[in-house]
Design an enzyme around this catalytic site. Structure first.
Site, PDB file in Angstrom:
ATOM      1  N   CYS A   2      18.300  50.232 -98.784  1.00 35.03           N
ATOM      2  CA  CYS A   2      19.584  50.685 -98.269  1.00 35.03           C
ATOM      3  C   CYS A   2      20.629  49.624 -98.594  1.00 35.03           C
ATOM      4  O   CYS A   2      20.375  48.433 -98.483  1.00 35.03           O
ATOM      5  CB  CYS A   2      19.605  50.933 -96.771  1.00 35.03           C
ATOM      6  SG  CYS A   2      18.467  52.219 -96.235  1.00 35.03           S
ATOM      7  N   ARG A  27      19.520  49.776-104.367  1.00 36.77           N
ATOM      8  CA  ARG A  27      18.836  49.544-103.088  1.00 36.77           C
ATOM      9  C   ARG A  27      18.414  50.841-102.407  1.00 36.77           C
ATOM     10  O   ARG A  27      17.753  50.810-101.369  1.00 36.77           O
ATOM     11  CB  ARG A  27      19.745  48.750-102.150  1.00 36.77           C
ATOM     12  CG  ARG A  27      20.072  47.373-102.652  1.00 36.77           C
ATOM     13  CD  ARG A  27      20.942  46.642-101.668  1.00 36.77           C
ATOM     14  NE  ARG A  27      20.232  46.306-100.457  1.00 36.77           N
ATOM     15  CZ  ARG A  27      19.620  45.151-100.237  1.00 36.77           C
ATOM     16  NH1 ARG A  27      19.657  44.217-101.140  1.00 36.77           N
ATOM     17  NH2 ARG A  27      18.996  44.922 -99.108  1.00 36.77           N
ATOM     18  N   TRP A  70      17.970  54.592 -98.571  1.00 35.34           N
ATOM     19  CA  TRP A  70      16.583  54.856 -98.959  1.00 35.34           C
ATOM     20  C   TRP A  70      15.916  55.328 -97.678  1.00 35.34           C
ATOM     21  O   TRP A  70      15.802  54.557 -96.709  1.00 35.34           O
ATOM     22  CB  TRP A  70      15.917  53.585 -99.494  1.00 35.34           C
ATOM     23  CG  TRP A  70      14.567  53.822-100.058  1.00 35.34           C
ATOM     24  CD1 TRP A  70      14.261  54.252-101.321  1.00 35.34           C
ATOM     25  CD2 TRP A  70      13.312  53.647 -99.394  1.00 35.34           C
ATOM     26  NE1 TRP A  70      12.896  54.351-101.473  1.00 35.34           N
ATOM     27  CE2 TRP A  70      12.287  53.990-100.311  1.00 35.34           C
ATOM     28  CE3 TRP A  70      12.934  53.241 -98.111  1.00 35.34           C
ATOM     29  CZ2 TRP A  70      10.926  53.932 -99.994  1.00 35.34           C
ATOM     30  CZ3 TRP A  70      11.581  53.182 -97.787  1.00 35.34           C
ATOM     31  CH2 TRP A  70      10.603  53.524 -98.728  1.00 35.34           C
ATOM     32  N   ASN A  96      20.760  49.111 -92.083  1.00 38.22           N
ATOM     33  CA  ASN A  96      19.613  48.917 -92.964  1.00 38.22           C
ATOM     34  C   ASN A  96      18.517  48.314 -92.090  1.00 38.22           C
ATOM     35  O   ASN A  96      18.753  47.345 -91.386  1.00 38.22           O
ATOM     36  CB  ASN A  96      20.026  47.942 -94.089  1.00 38.22           C
ATOM     37  CG  ASN A  96      18.898  47.612 -95.028  1.00 38.22           C
ATOM     38  OD1 ASN A  96      17.840  48.234 -94.995  1.00 38.22           O
ATOM     39  ND2 ASN A  96      19.127  46.622 -95.869  1.00 38.22           N
ATOM     40  N   GLY A  97      17.326  48.905 -92.107  1.00 40.64           N
ATOM     41  CA  GLY A  97      16.245  48.389 -91.265  1.00 40.64           C
ATOM     42  C   GLY A  97      15.602  49.513 -90.469  1.00 40.64           C
ATOM     43  O   GLY A  97      15.822  50.691 -90.761  1.00 40.64           O
ATOM     44  N   GLU A 477       0.441  44.696-114.503  1.00 44.52           N
ATOM     45  CA  GLU A 477       1.902  44.772-114.530  1.00 44.52           C
ATOM     46  C   GLU A 477       2.359  45.866-115.506  1.00 44.52           C
ATOM     47  O   GLU A 477       3.279  46.625-115.214  1.00 44.52           O
ATOM     48  CB  GLU A 477       2.488  43.392-114.906  1.00 44.52           C
ATOM     49  CG  GLU A 477       3.987  43.353-115.161  1.00 44.52           C
ATOM     50  CD  GLU A 477       4.839  43.757-113.974  1.00 44.52           C
ATOM     51  OE1 GLU A 477       4.306  43.927-112.859  1.00 44.52           O
ATOM     52  OE2 GLU A 477       6.054  43.941-114.170  1.00 44.52           O
ATOM     53  N   LYS A 481       4.574  49.108-114.493  1.00 44.75           N
ATOM     54  CA  LYS A 481       5.841  49.468-115.159  1.00 44.75           C
ATOM     55  C   LYS A 481       5.796  50.924-115.610  1.00 44.75           C
ATOM     56  O   LYS A 481       6.734  51.678-115.417  1.00 44.75           O
ATOM     57  CB  LYS A 481       6.095  48.600-116.383  1.00 44.75           C
ATOM     58  CG  LYS A 481       6.812  47.295-116.370  1.00 44.75           C
ATOM     59  CD  LYS A 481       8.012  47.081-115.553  1.00 44.75           C
ATOM     60  CE  LYS A 481       7.735  47.019-114.080  1.00 44.75           C
ATOM     61  NZ  LYS A 481       7.854  45.748-113.423  1.00 44.75           N
ATOM     62  N   GLU A 484       5.944  53.378-112.554  1.00 49.15           N
ATOM     63  CA  GLU A 484       7.201  53.515-111.809  1.00 49.15           C
ATOM     64  C   GLU A 484       8.340  54.056-112.664  1.00 49.15           C
ATOM     65  O   GLU A 484       9.198  54.764-112.153  1.00 49.15           O
ATOM     66  CB  GLU A 484       7.591  52.198-111.118  1.00 49.15           C
ATOM     67  CG  GLU A 484       7.880  51.053-112.024  1.00 49.15           C
ATOM     68  CD  GLU A 484       8.175  49.762-111.266  1.00 49.15           C
ATOM     69  OE1 GLU A 484       8.619  49.807-110.122  1.00 49.15           O
ATOM     70  OE2 GLU A 484       7.944  48.692-111.857  1.00 49.15           O
ATOM     71  N   HIS A 500     -18.258  49.443-115.462  1.00 52.67           N
ATOM     72  CA  HIS A 500     -18.791  49.536-114.103  1.00 52.67           C
ATOM     73  C   HIS A 500     -18.278  50.777-113.382  1.00 52.67           C
ATOM     74  O   HIS A 500     -18.337  50.851-112.156  1.00 52.67           O
ATOM     75  CB  HIS A 500     -18.470  48.256-113.330  1.00 52.67           C
ATOM     76  CG  HIS A 500     -19.128  47.048-113.930  1.00 52.67           C
ATOM     77  ND1 HIS A 500     -20.475  46.820-113.828  1.00 52.67           N
ATOM     78  CD2 HIS A 500     -18.637  46.047-114.698  1.00 52.67           C
ATOM     79  CE1 HIS A 500     -20.788  45.708-114.481  1.00 52.67           C
ATOM     80  NE2 HIS A 500     -19.679  45.233-115.031  1.00 52.67           N
ATOM     81  N   LYS A 599      15.120  48.937-104.733  1.00 53.06           N
ATOM     82  CA  LYS A 599      14.866  47.517-104.929  1.00 53.06           C
ATOM     83  C   LYS A 599      15.002  46.804-103.594  1.00 53.06           C
ATOM     84  O   LYS A 599      15.689  47.294-102.704  1.00 53.06           O
ATOM     85  CB  LYS A 599      15.910  46.970-105.913  1.00 53.06           C
ATOM     86  CG  LYS A 599      15.386  45.808-106.719  1.00 53.06           C
ATOM     87  CD  LYS A 599      16.284  45.527-107.887  1.00 53.06           C
ATOM     88  CE  LYS A 599      15.772  44.356-108.672  1.00 53.06           C
ATOM     89  NZ  LYS A 599      14.540  44.635-109.410  1.00 53.06           N
TER      90      LYS A 599
HETATM   91  C1  F6R Z   1       8.141  46.487-109.710  1.00 46.65           C
HETATM   92  C2  F6R Z   1       8.980  45.907-108.692  1.00 46.65           C
HETATM   93  C3  F6R Z   1       8.380  45.646-107.371  1.00 46.65           C
HETATM   94  C4  F6R Z   1       8.783  44.245-106.864  1.00 46.65           C
HETATM   95  C5  F6R Z   1       8.281  44.049-105.437  1.00 46.65           C
HETATM   96  C6  F6R Z   1       8.579  42.662-104.916  1.00 46.65           C
HETATM   97  O1  F6R Z   1       8.826  46.655-110.901  1.00 46.65           O
HETATM   98  O2  F6R Z   1      10.138  45.650-108.900  1.00 46.65           O
HETATM   99  O3  F6R Z   1       6.994  45.781-107.399  1.00 46.65           O
HETATM  100  O4  F6R Z   1       8.241  43.298-107.733  1.00 46.65           O
HETATM  101  O5  F6R Z   1       8.869  44.996-104.602  1.00 46.65           O
HETATM  102  O6  F6R Z   1       9.953  42.426-104.874  1.00 46.65           O
HETATM  103  P1  F6R Z   1      10.520  40.970-104.714  1.00 46.65           P
HETATM  104  O7  F6R Z   1      10.173  40.233-105.962  1.00 46.65           O
HETATM  105  O8  F6R Z   1      11.986  41.145-104.531  1.00 46.65           O
HETATM  106  O9  F6R Z   1       9.842  40.362-103.522  1.00 46.65           O
END
Ligand code: F6R
Length: 604
Positions: A2, A27, A70, A96-97, A477, A481, A484, A500, A599
């Site tokens: 948010c 966000r 969000w 936010n929260g 990773e 990627k 998502e 396995h 994010k």
């Molecule tokens: C994946 C991604 C998330 C962040 C995770 C941690 O592309 O962006 O998995 O890596 O939410 O976020 P931070 O680094 O801000 O703690």
């Protein structure tokens, strides 16, 4: 999660609020809304563009608050969108929260004849503030918050004092921006850059009253505080696309400059050492540790996994890696002589922050590898390293991940050289790290082959990533990627684990992306590729330039430059990020803002 934005000043508020929301859209983008005192709130489901379409003309007024959501409590509908009003319709809040005891509070309000129309915890808070409002909004906010359990970054306004914004923080970030023509409030300093670099970070348990030309900060319990503005080091250009089609692409292409910024002034190639001002004070403790725990979530967790291989292989430092969401709840039995490093781009991730607090409660030294300067984790850890990767706008982490790996190389040099890493090896690593930005610059000049391969692999519903040692976490990773950004079902395994169980899934419709640089596990990886080919799975190999043998065993190959093994994972990551990006684009998806995500995960 948010985004909150507020403005009180000399200019028309609603265009400024809308622009602020656009910068904060990463966000959360389930719904958005805006409130200017004297007008009804305007809200819309979906991206900010939908809200902008409703605002055909600026709302009259030079102060207001806005929110991009969000969804946590309540579906992403217009009714649940912020701002929410109190019963009288004259007090509005954005939040936010999560208000944990909102049901209890709601029942209390119902007994007073106060009802809510939405499903949100935020509306309950708005009604609660309104129920104790007696002409002083700050007093009402403070009183209401004394009944609340949970987390909040809160911004409130009353129609009766339209030149005043009240804000409070507990667990969700709030930053006040001090500008020449007014003051601003945001959940992220990057959204303030268009107006000012002078900011005041609220701490948990603090609140403030902000007007056009003043701000007053105090604790929620009422103790006045004397806070002076700090300067944000980022430039406004860093939150703009600068000619790229998407932020994700821009941020992947920033890898060379990100590494340069991360190592600037920290690398001593002639000595094979690194110096990190933020950990100098605790270096002796780090060198003497019996065990180190790295904590993070998502990509930051995978960066920590790579860090573990680096520390153990080159610094002789026993290391474990924990997910923030696990570490904070499990029983931790740390060695007396251990420490915790929290890895986080935002510095606000709730589970990582809670892990830092858990580690502190166990009496452990805590360090942060943090990108956002002044963020909560940066401030709460005892020592640490800033990434200096610049603001990351695309929801999927790319450049921050590259920078996190780079910081782990620096830490490995720093600690390793004190623990037996030879000067010769240190110099080799440092020289190659210094050269890495140039190598990547060159590599990124031609990524057309990745775009071509992406077109082919975009047709598959599934994908499996495999790697070994340093490249096991990189496989995870790469798979994250792809999931998502493209919504493809993707799995990741250490190459040796396939037989396995998971190899059972493979057939001609289930491609395998194999990370197979020329390193000490190359032969083992080639065997794994042979195994998957025997099941007819298409193979895309990420391999070292000049490796002719790999062409015979893989259907497609993306070549990467050869680096020292500690640096190789940084290079291997880039084609995986681009692969996800190009597949996402090929599928016509919003690669910068994938569905269901946001994010900065500040909720638990
Ligand atoms: C994946 C991604 C998330 C962040 C995770 C941690 O592309 O962006 O998995 O890596 O939410 O976020 P931070 O680094 O801000 O703690």
């Amino acid at each position: 999660m948010c985004g909150i934005f507020g403005y009180v000043g000399a200019r028309s508020a609603s265009p400024i609020l809308l622009e602020g929301l656009r910068t904060l859209e990463y966000r959360g983008y389930d719904s958005a809304g805006i409130y200017v005192p004297g007008q009804a709130p305007v809200r819309a489901v979906g991206p900010i563009d939908n809200l902008a379409a409703k605002l055909t003309a600026p709302l009259p007024g030079s102060a207001g608050i806005a929110h991009t959501r969000w969804a946590t409590h309540g579906a992403p509908t217009e009714l649940n969108a912020h701002p929410h009003l109190d019963m009288s319709g004259t007090v509005a809040i954005v939040h936010n929260g999560i208000i944990e005891n909102y049901r209890e509070l709601k029942e209390g309000l119902i007994m007073q004849g106060i009802t809510c129309t939405s499903d949100t915890d935020t509306e309950v808070l708005a009604k609660l503030i309104g129920s104790v409002y007696r002409g002083d909004l700050l007093a009402a906010v403070r009183e209401a918050l004394s009944f609340v359990r949970g987390t909040y970054g809160l911004v409130a306004m009353s129609e009766r004092r339209p030149g005043e914004i009240v804000t409070a923080r507990m667990g969700s970030p709030i930053v006040i921006g001090i500008a020449a023509d007014g003051n601003l409030i945001s959940s992220d300093p990057s959204a303030l850059l268009a107006h000012t670099k002078d900011v005041i970070y609220l701490e948990d348990g603090e609140c403030a009253v902000v007007t056009k030309d003043s701000y007053e900060v105090m604790t929620i319990s009422g103790k006045k505080l004397n806070k002076s503005p700090e300067t944000v080091e980022w430039d406004v250009e860093s939150v703009q696309k600068q000619g790229y089609e998407h932020f994700m692409l821009k941020e992947i292409f920033e890898a060379p400059s990100v590494i340069e910024n991360t190592i600037r002034g920290r690398l001593m190639p002639e000595k094979g050492r690194a110096k990190l001002g933020g950990v100098e004070r605790v270096l002796d403790t780090l060198v003497d540790l019996d065990r180190l725990t790295i904590v993070g979530c998502g990509s930051a967790y995978y960066a920590g996994q790579v860090g573990r291989y680096m520390f153990e292989e080159y610094a002789g430092l026993p290391t474990e890696v924990e997910l923030g969401s696990e570490y904070r709840y499990k029983r931790n039995l740390p060695d007396k002589n251990s420490a915790v490093i929290a890895v986080t781009q935002s510095g606000e991730t709730a589970d990582t922050l809670a892990s830092v607090r858990e580690a502190k409660s166990l009496g452990l030294l805590t360090l942060g590898v943090v990108n956002v300067v002044g963020s909560t984790i940066a401030r709460e850890t005892d020592a640490g390293v800033y990434n200096h990767a610049g603001p990351e706008v695309a929801v999927a982490s790319t450049k921050a991940f590259i920078s996190q790996l780079t910081v782990f190389v620096l830490l490995t040099l720093l600690i390793g050289r004190e623990k037996g890493l030879s000067a010769e090896e240190g110099k080799r690593i440092a020289a190659e790290l210094a050269a890495l930005p140039g190598v990547l610059e060159q590599y990124l000049k031609n990524t057309d082959n990745i775009a071509t391969v992406a077109k082919k692999y975009a047709a598959y519903r599934d994908a499996m990533f495999i790697g070994r040692k340093f490249h096991t976490p990189i496989a995870y990773e790469g798979s994250l990627k792809l999931k998502e950004v493209t919504y493809t079902h993707a799995e990741a395994y250490a190459g040796g684990e396939l037989k396995h169980g998971s190899i059972a899934m493979l057939d001609e419709q289930f491609p395998v992306i194999a990370l197979v640089p020329k390193d000490d596990v190359y032969e083992k990886m080639v065997s794994n590729i042979e195994e998957v080919r025997a099941r007819k799975a298409p193979v895309l190999a990420i391999a070292t330039e000049g490796d002719m043998h790999i062409k015979a065993v893989a259907d497609d190959v993306l070549f990467i430059p050869k680096m020292h093994p500690i640096l190789q994972p940084i290079v291997t990551t880039i084609p995986l990020q681009l692969l996800a990006y190009y597949i996402g684009v090929e599928k016509g998806l919003n690669v910068d803002r994938p569905r269901n995500l946001a994010k900065s995960v500040t909720v638990e």
